[in-house]
Design a protein around this motif. Structure first.
Motif, PDB file in Angstrom:
ATOM      1  N   GLY A 206       5.667-105.753  66.581  1.00 24.44           N
ATOM      2  CA  GLY A 206       6.292-104.744  66.259  1.00 24.44           C
ATOM      3  C   GLY A 206       6.214-103.435  66.957  1.00 24.44           C
ATOM      4  N   PHE A 207       4.977-103.365  67.675  1.00 27.54           N
ATOM      5  CA  PHE A 207       4.748-102.149  68.777  1.00 27.54           C
ATOM      6  C   PHE A 207       5.654-102.443  69.864  1.00 27.54           C
ATOM      7  N   ALA A 208       5.729-103.558  70.200  1.00 24.81           N
ATOM      8  CA  ALA A 208       6.889-103.780  71.279  1.00 24.81           C
ATOM      9  C   ALA A 208       8.259-103.442  71.157  1.00 24.81           C
ATOM     10  N   LEU A 209       8.655-103.589  69.717  1.00 28.46           N
ATOM     11  CA  LEU A 209       9.964-103.342  69.446  1.00 28.46           C
ATOM     12  C   LEU A 209      10.149-101.901  69.335  1.00 28.46           C
ATOM     13  N   LEU A 210       9.179-101.128  68.948  1.00 27.47           N
ATOM     14  CA  LEU A 210       9.350 -99.824  69.087  1.00 27.47           C
ATOM     15  C   LEU A 210       9.753 -99.258  70.228  1.00 27.47           C
ATOM     16  N   GLY A 211       8.839 -99.683  71.233  1.00 29.79           N
ATOM     17  CA  GLY A 211       8.990 -99.251  72.619  1.00 29.79           C
ATOM     18  C   GLY A 211      10.152 -99.520  73.329  1.00 29.79           C
ATOM     19  N   ILE A 212      10.718-100.652  72.930  1.00 29.15           N
ATOM     20  CA  ILE A 212      12.044-101.233  73.495  1.00 29.15           C
ATOM     21  C   ILE A 212      13.059-100.376  73.274  1.00 29.15           C
ATOM     22  N   LEU A 213      13.113-100.019  71.667  1.00 31.84           N
ATOM     23  CA  LEU A 213      14.108 -98.902  71.040  1.00 31.84           C
ATOM     24  C   LEU A 213      14.179 -97.647  71.715  1.00 31.84           C
ATOM     25  N   VAL A 214      12.836 -97.093  72.096  1.00 36.50           N
ATOM     26  CA  VAL A 214      12.809 -95.917  72.553  1.00 36.50           C
ATOM     27  C   VAL A 214      13.269 -95.836  74.319  1.00 36.50           C
TER      28      VAL A 214
ATOM     29  N   ILE B  34      -1.980-114.432  63.396  1.00 30.03           N
ATOM     30  CA  ILE B  34      -0.540-114.426  63.148  1.00 30.03           C
ATOM     31  C   ILE B  34      -0.041-112.912  63.151  1.00 30.03           C
ATOM     32  N   ALA B  35      -1.023-112.373  62.146  1.00 31.26           N
ATOM     33  CA  ALA B  35      -0.773-110.843  61.740  1.00 31.26           C
ATOM     34  C   ALA B  35      -0.913-109.904  63.302  1.00 31.26           C
ATOM     35  N   SER B  36      -2.048-110.258  63.834  1.00 29.76           N
ATOM     36  CA  SER B  36      -1.956-109.450  65.036  1.00 29.76           C
ATOM     37  C   SER B  36      -0.684-109.818  66.013  1.00 29.76           C
ATOM     38  N   VAL B  37      -0.493-111.017  66.231  1.00 32.36           N
ATOM     39  CA  VAL B  37       0.786-110.998  67.299  1.00 32.36           C
ATOM     40  C   VAL B  37       1.918-110.194  66.605  1.00 32.36           C
ATOM     41  N   ASP B  38       2.089-110.520  65.291  1.00 33.47           N
ATOM     42  CA  ASP B  38       3.538-109.623  64.501  1.00 33.47           C
ATOM     43  C   ASP B  38       3.262-108.497  64.782  1.00 33.47           C
ATOM     44  N   ALA B  39       2.181-107.792  64.699  1.00 31.71           N
ATOM     45  CA  ALA B  39       1.949-106.305  64.647  1.00 31.71           C
ATOM     46  C   ALA B  39       2.114-105.732  66.146  1.00 31.71           C
ATOM     47  N   LEU B  40       1.662-106.693  67.312  1.00 27.86           N
ATOM     48  CA  LEU B  40       1.880-106.304  68.619  1.00 27.86           C
ATOM     49  C   LEU B  40       3.327-106.508  68.985  1.00 27.86           C
TER      50      LEU B  40
ATOM     51  N   TYR C  60      -9.652-102.126  63.529  1.00 22.14           N
ATOM     52  CA  TYR C  60     -10.237-100.787  62.741  1.00 22.14           C
ATOM     53  C   TYR C  60      -8.987-100.056  62.003  1.00 22.14           C
ATOM     54  N   LEU C  61      -7.978-100.576  62.255  1.00 24.37           N
ATOM     55  CA  LEU C  61      -6.630 -99.790  61.711  1.00 24.37           C
ATOM     56  C   LEU C  61      -5.759-100.738  61.110  1.00 24.37           C
ATOM     57  N   PRO C  62      -6.229-101.348  59.953  1.00 28.59           N
ATOM     58  CA  PRO C  62      -5.590-102.366  59.267  1.00 28.59           C
ATOM     59  C   PRO C  62      -4.393-102.007  58.467  1.00 28.59           C
ATOM     60  N   ARG C  63      -4.406-100.644  58.293  1.00 27.12           N
ATOM     61  CA  ARG C  63      -3.089-100.110  57.726  1.00 27.12           C
ATOM     62  C   ARG C  63      -1.791-100.123  58.676  1.00 27.12           C
ATOM     63  N   LEU C  64      -2.223 -99.758  60.022  1.00 26.20           N
ATOM     64  CA  LEU C  64      -1.435 -99.696  60.985  1.00 26.20           C
ATOM     65  C   LEU C  64      -0.869-101.121  61.383  1.00 26.20           C
ATOM     66  N   ALA C  65      -1.945-102.079  61.283  1.00 24.10           N
ATOM     67  CA  ALA C  65      -1.437-103.620  61.499  1.00 24.10           C
ATOM     68  C   ALA C  65      -0.550-104.066  60.567  1.00 24.10           C
ATOM     69  N   ARG C  66      -0.698-103.689  59.255  1.00 24.21           N
ATOM     70  CA  ARG C  66       0.276-104.145  58.273  1.00 24.21           C
ATOM     71  C   ARG C  66       1.580-103.195  58.382  1.00 24.21           C
ATOM     72  N   THR C  67       1.470-102.291  58.889  1.00 21.61           N
ATOM     73  CA  THR C  67       2.820-101.373  58.802  1.00 21.61           C
ATOM     74  C   THR C  67       3.753-102.015  60.125  1.00 21.61           C
ATOM     75  N   LEU C  68       3.121-102.324  61.274  1.00 22.19           N
ATOM     76  CA  LEU C  68       3.705-102.986  62.496  1.00 22.19           C
ATOM     77  C   LEU C  68       4.193-104.292  62.101  1.00 22.19           C
ATOM     78  N   ALA C  69       3.099-105.275  61.403  1.00 19.17           N
ATOM     79  CA  ALA C  69       3.550-106.594  61.274  1.00 19.17           C
ATOM     80  C   ALA C  69       4.798-107.101  60.486  1.00 19.17           C
ATOM     81  N   ALA C  70       5.331-106.001  59.611  1.00 17.94           N
ATOM     82  CA  ALA C  70       6.445-106.388  58.984  1.00 17.94           C
ATOM     83  C   ALA C  70       7.756-106.387  59.866  1.00 17.94           C
ATOM     84  N   PRO C  71       8.161-105.230  60.679  1.00 21.06           N
ATOM     85  CA  PRO C  71       9.169-105.282  61.548  1.00 21.06           C
ATOM     86  C   PRO C  71       8.846-106.540  62.693  1.00 21.06           C
TER      87      PRO C  71
END
Length: 401
Positions: free
Chosen positions: A28-36, A20-26, A310-321
């Motif tokens: 969040g990543f998609a959300l950034l691209g959509i905003l751009v 679930i955390a990886s899906v949430d992070a993905l 390999y990037l747990p901090r990035l995962a946590r950062t993107l999972a929240a949004p």
């Protein structure tokens, strides 16, 4: 009642939590691209008409505009749609585990998405995609029992038919039939749109309604099927459980990366030339993009999922949004409306493409901080809470997970 995925004790549930955390992070990543992508359309009536802003014609402006078109546009909404289909399978599984009737719950959820989408389209952004998800959700409900293989085959057929549709439009344009005016403004209308967007609330809403009347055919016949195709791929992946543990699928992810970063990126280059530089008719470029954009989006997802452990901090950062993506998606439109339209600063067509991208990154950074703060004390985002209320027809818990 808590689902299995919220129990912290067993290894199996720990695996589910990681998934679930990886899906949430993905997400969040998609959300950034959509905003751009979306910020450019919120910032200019010309972009909504498919034209470059006349005030920004420098080499840097064109470089940023072309880079966003090639690398981001039409890729990240496909990622989001893929995750919509994937999440659909999680909702089906959850209703089975909890012994709840899925169909009426999901129909209420779709009704909620439709209402939110209509309000969003009329008040903030006629490029809203929630109404499309509400319609596509009905199709997912019909197809929920199909096999993964059939889901993928249907997605391929839909994408192929869409590409053929654009080829037909290109051929009609080649023989002199004007097809562009059915779905886009002229430059004069784009200038009038700019004037309306910095005026009164009623004029802004009226302009949104006018744009909706122009793009409805595009939504019904082109964007809707493209979203459905991506959702069907997500449905297939969810049925296979492929994201529970990606280690058995590394070979497949590598193949997606190779295909996406060769064929997908090549197609993105061709479609960008067609869109902005007039080297071929735009509809030919759209046909190429329809076939190759899913490959590049898949390469992004595959790369992201392979790097995430390999990037747990990035995962946590993107999972929240990502956990409160619906709230953040709507908030993005509200913030941009306050910046660019008469609701606030009225900066329509006064911000360069580079500054638009920087603003998008800044807005998303704020959303990361806000989302992490909000989720410390709440289980769901504010709009997610409302949608869950409509889905289950009872008050959800506000306690954090």
């Amino acid at each position: 009642m808590r689902t299995q995925e919220t129990h912290p004790a067993t290894p199996g549930t720990q695996l589910a939590a990681a998934r679930i955390a990886s899906v949430d992070a993905l997400r969040g990543f998609a959300l950034l691209g959509i905003l751009v992508v979306n910020i450019a359309f919120l910032a200019s009536g010309y972009r909504m008409a498919g034209m470059a802003e006349p005030a920004f014609q420098s080499t840097l402006d064109w470089g940023v505009r072309s880079a966003v078109t090639m690398l981001v546009e039409n890729k990240f909404y496909l990622l989001f749609s893929f995750l919509f289909g994937y999440s659909f399978t999680l909702q089906v599984d959850s209703s089975v585990r909890r012994g709840l009737p899925f169909v009426p719950m999901f129909l209420r959820r779709l009704a909620g998405l439709l209402l939110l989408g209509l309000a969003h389209a009329v008040l903030l952004f006629p490029g809203d995609i929630l109404t499309t998800y509400a319609a596509v959700g009905l199709a997912l409900l019909i197809f929920r029992r199909i096999s993964p293989r059939t889901a993928v085959a249907l997605a391929v057929v839909l994408t192929s038919l869409l590409a053929l549709g654009f080829v037909l439009l290109a051929l009609l344009a080649t023989v002199g039939l004007d097809t562009a005016g059915t779905v886009a403004d002229t430059s004069t209308q784009a200038a009038q749109s700019d004037t309306a967007l910095v005026a009164s609330v009623w004029q802004i809403v009226s302009e949104h309604l006018r744009k909706l009347s122009l793009i409805i055919l595009l939504r019904v016949f082109f964007q809707g099927p493209a979203v459905l195709a991506a959702c069907l791929i997500g449905l297939a992946v969810g049925k296979l459980g492929a994201l529970r543990d990606i280690s058995p699928h590394i070979g497949t992810l590598r193949k997606l990366q190779w295909a996406g970063f060769t064929v997908g990126l090549g197609g993105a280059f061709v479609s960008t030339l067609a869109a902005w530089h007039g080297t071929m008719h735009k509809f030919w470029g759209e046909a190429v993009d329809l076939v190759t954009a899913p490959l590049l989006a898949a390469a992004y997802a595959a790369t992201f999922l392979r790097l995430l452990p390999y990037l747990p901090r990035l995962a946590r950062t993107l999972a929240a949004p990502g956990r409160m993506a619906l709230s953040n998606y709507l908030a993005q439109s509200l913030i941009c409306a306050l910046i660019f339209t008469g609701y606030g600063l009225a900066l329509v067509d006064r911000v360069s493409p580079l500054l638009e991208v920087l603003i998008a990154i800044g807005v998303f950074a704020v959303q990361v901080v806000y989302s992490r703060w909000w989720l410390r004390n709440h289980r769901y985002g504010p709009v997610e809470w409302l949608l869950r209320y409509l889905t289950y027809w009872r008050r959800p818990s506000r306690a954090p997970l």
